[in-house]
Design an enzyme around this catalytic site. Structure first.
Site, PDB file in Angstrom:
ATOM      1  CE1 TYR A  42      -4.036   1.639  -0.241  1.00 14.51           C
ATOM      2  CE2 TYR A  42      -3.496   2.677   1.856  1.00 14.51           C
ATOM      3  CZ  TYR A  42      -4.296   2.578   0.729  1.00 14.51           C
ATOM      4  OH  TYR A  42      -5.361   3.431   0.573  1.00 14.51           O
ATOM      5  CE  LYS A  97     -20.322 -20.551 -15.575  1.00 13.66           C
ATOM      6  NZ  LYS A  97     -21.449 -20.097 -16.375  1.00 13.66           N
TER       7      LYS A  97
END
Length: 758
Positions: A42, A97
């Site tokens: 970060y 999925k």
């Protein structure tokens, strides 16, 4: 609702809610344990890739997960067989999925449910978030809106977009059609095709069939009102494109003399009389789910020359979308395709069709318990568990993308790409799926459980019975078992429960005691002791197998595995038989096999030889060639202390007596698992550039510690322990604290062993 339906409902809800809710999670792929790591992940370090991407947007593929990230997007208007249930209710399907994308092709997924039925708002939403993704899989969107949504997004975005409900079925059924025509001896340009159904999948199938060579005038489409003809009024533009001017009105009339029937409609709409009216060697794809347009039995009875496919896994020729979409997106992502075009879809079709004609690997034959899987009427398309699918289809799709000019990245070394595809798969349970499939295709095995009145065992037994994997037998107090079943909304027929201490079982106990005495009278067991043993659940359970009343058993134990083995040795072994256990450790590299993990505290040289041989035989039963590393703290003689020398001596014996066996050592774990270092520093080793998949440990402590650390710290799934060394698969032992999944998986392994040993 039937009791079994209630059980399945409870099991499905528990599956989705137990532990971390849902089916997918996000896992960091970079180190994050130190302040330095966090400063790179970060602020301030993250600014550098941000600036690089600002300068060159394509660098998003280099510095972020975009290139392996697909959005599964739906508005929930056409969910499976459930219809318009809404975006939120469709989320479990979208997560599912995502699970399939990851499991079969190592593609990461964010599932996104868009709560709007407005086509323009849906398209705008997808466009606005598309920069996040390398590809978009549209899912469960009703027709006709799905057609416009897909076409618009394909035109307006520069990443692959595919509505799998349309194209998945089209691609898989097209491959089946090409092969069916070859089996029937018919040419695609001459056949008469009838499509029953006019939804998204049916339309896409019809378009792809025409692209492959079916003449438009030879294709008739029907909907719920009958044949779609030019005489009908108010046809949608899509239906109007398939309207025929023939003088026919009904499905029955359309099928007279037809060569091909494709059903994507409703159950039982196709009759035996209709099938009999078709041309010779009729091709019937009845793909309505869960119940096809004509049942398998009725179809087979209608015509001996029929070539038949369904969407179901319990019949030959399953048209299953999982054969396509993971690998199509894999190939598209790997060349950074701007779209999934017709050339790529046809590439997938041809690759699937060709793969079905190739010899089937042993692991596939073992998975389906069928050594006669050969191209023909009952094998038109590959099996879903065929490990070659990812390299076969993804390579074909990537090549087609490059050749058709939609790829932004070129691949030149296709062999290296295929190898990369085969090795990139992350942690999954492919082996267990293959074993489970093998068991499901055989007659259910009778598995008796000694701890039958524990809830975890009961849940496992209900699953095994409902899925027709096994005939479970629960040994325990009938009243307690029935109470647990009732309180937990589970159902199991009374025949699956044996109250071994009840008076009703006295005759059986006496019969088992007499049989036991005949086996162990010369091992110091007297008749009255044999009678007493039959009041103990472990002895009673084992004697059910010995008497032929069960095929195998799952024996619970409390603290010490070796203590629980005492009755097993008494009943099923003679002399000083070497026993050992093996754990299946599912890793990012695939399944690894660890032995011995529970039996021999400090194995002798002869024990180590036997353990290696037993492990090799067990691994071969899974359709995998064993490559064995004998572990130590020493590398090929660098230390001569007794423990290392013991391993070296065992390897020497194995090399001399079994030269064909791929085994070497002694070696440290880092050398065993790093084939490059092994070849560089010890080029004389027998294993060459092969990856080791079987690890034999120098003692029980090292093996036990290693697999448990792999489970807790490494996130590996552990299946086992598999007991090795008995003449037949009659028992496996599992801790009484084991969970339902562990019991269920060990039961599947036990059942598979009884099949392999026959």
């Amino acid at each position: 609702m039937t009791n079994n339906a209630k059980s399945r409902k409870e099991e499905a809800l528990l599956y989705h809610s137990e532990g971390r809710p849902g089916k997918i999670e996000v896992i960091p792929t970079k180190p994050y344990s130190t302040q330095k790591d966090l400063s790179l992940a970060y602020s301030p370090g993250v600014a550098e890739p941000c600036l690089a991407i600002e300068h060159n947007p394509d660098d998003a593929y280099r510095y972020t997960a975009k290139g392996n990230l697909v959005a599964v997007i739906s508005n929930g208007t056409a969910v499976l067989g459930l219809g318009d249930i809404g975006a939120a209710a469709g989320k479990p399907v979208m997560e599912g999925k995502g699970l399939l994308f990851k499991t079969f092709a190592d593609i990461d997924v964010f599932d996104i449910e868009v709560d709007t039925k407005d086509t323009e708002r849906f398209i705008e939403t997808v466009k606005n978030i598309s920069v996040t993704f390398g590809g978009i899989n549209l899912e469960d969107i009703k027709a006709p809106e799905c057609f416009e949504i897909e076409e618009r997004l394909k035109e307006e975005l520069s990443i692959p977009v595919m509505h799998d409900d349309q194209h998945g079925t089209a691609i898989i059924s097209s491959a089946a059609l090409l092969n069916a025509l070859e089996v029937a001896g018919k040419k695609i340009g001459e056949v008469q095709v009838v499509v029953n159904g006019a939804g998204a999948a049916a339309v896409s199938c019809a378009k792809l069939y025409i692209a492959l060579g079916v003449k438009p005038e030879n294709l008739v489409m029907c909907d719920s009102k009958g044949v779609i003809t030019t005489r009908r009024k108010n046809l949608t533009p899509v239906k109007a494109g398939f309207a025929t001017d023939r003088g026919i009105e009904t499905l029955e009339e359309a099928l007279a003399g037809a060569d091909v029937f494709l059903g994507l409609s409703v159950a039982d709409v196709l009759t035996q009389e209709m099938v009999r009216s078709m041309a010779a060697n009729p091709i019937v794809f009845a793909l309505a789910n869960p119940d096809p347009e004509i049942s398998y039995d009725n179809a087979m009875a209608a015509r001996e020359d029929i070539i038949f496919a369904t969407g179901r896994s319990d019949y030959p020729n399953q048209v299953n979308n999982v054969l396509g979409f993971p690998y199509i997106f894999r190939g598209a992502l790997d060349v950074r395709a701007t779209k999934i075009n017709e050339a790529m879809k046809i590439g997938a079709v041809l690759a699937l069709a060709e793969l079905a004609k190739q010899p089937v690997p042993d692991i596939v034959a073992a998975a389906y318990n069928d050594n006669d899987i050969t191209f023909g009427r009952k094998y038109l398309i590959p099996k879903a568990l065929d490990p070659r699918l990812i390299s076969c289809i993804s390579v074909a799709v990537a090549k087609a993308a490059i050749e058709s000019g939609v790829a932004r990245k070129t691949i030149t070394d296709w062999k290296a790409y295929a190898q990369e595809l085969e090795s990139r798969m992350g942690r999954d349970d492919k082996l267990m799926r293959a074993v489970r499939s093998k068991v499901c295709t055989a007659a259910p095995r009778r598995i008796v459980f000694s701890e039958g009145d524990r809830l975890t065992t009961i849940k496992a037994a209900v699953h095994l019975a409902n899925e027709n994997i096994a005939e479970p037998i629960l040994v325990g107090n009938r009243a307690k078992i029935e109470t647990l079943l009732r309180d937990n909304h589970l159902h199991l027929d009374a025949k699956h429960i044996v109250d071994f201490q009840h008076d009703d079982e006295a005759e059986r106990r006496n019969r088992y005691a007499a049989l036991l005495y005949g086996k162990v009278s010369r091992k110091g067991v007297r008749m009255h002791e044999a009678v007493d043993y039959m009041m103990r659940r472990d002895w009673f359970t084992l004697m059910m197998v010995a008497a032929g009343d069960a095929d195998t058993s799952i024996l619970g134990y409390t603290h010490r595995y070796n203590e629980a083995l005492k009755p097993v040795r008494q009943i099923f072994t003679q002399g000083d038989t070497t026993l050992a256990t093996m754990e299946i450790v599912t890793t990012k590299k695939g399944p690894m096999f660890f032995a011995d993990t529970a039996v021999n505290p400090s194995p002798s040289v002869d024990d180590l030889v036997h353990i290696a041989l037993m492990a090799a035989r067990t691994v071969r039963n899974f359709g995998i060639e064993p490559v064995i590393g004998m572990l130590s703290h020493s590398n090929f003689g660098t230390d001569t202390e007794p423990l290392a020398s013991k391993i070296a001596k065992a390897v020497e014996i194995l090399h001399y007596r079994y030269p064909e066996l791929l085994v070497d050592g002694e070696m440290k774990a880092d050398i065993a698992l790093n084939k490059k270092a092994r070849s560089e520093f010890y080029p004389f080793n027998k294993l060459g550039d092969r990856d080791i998949n079987v690890l034999i440990f120098p003692n029980l402590s090292s093996a036990n510690i290693s697999y448990k650390m792999m489970e807790i710290l490494g996130g590996a799934e552990i299946n086992g322990p598999i007991l090795m060394g008995l003449d037949r698969s009659c028992v496996h032992l599992i801790p009484e604290v084991a969970g339902t999944r562990a019991i269920r998986n060990l039961s599947v392994l036990a059942a598979a062993e009884t099949i392999s040993s026959k």
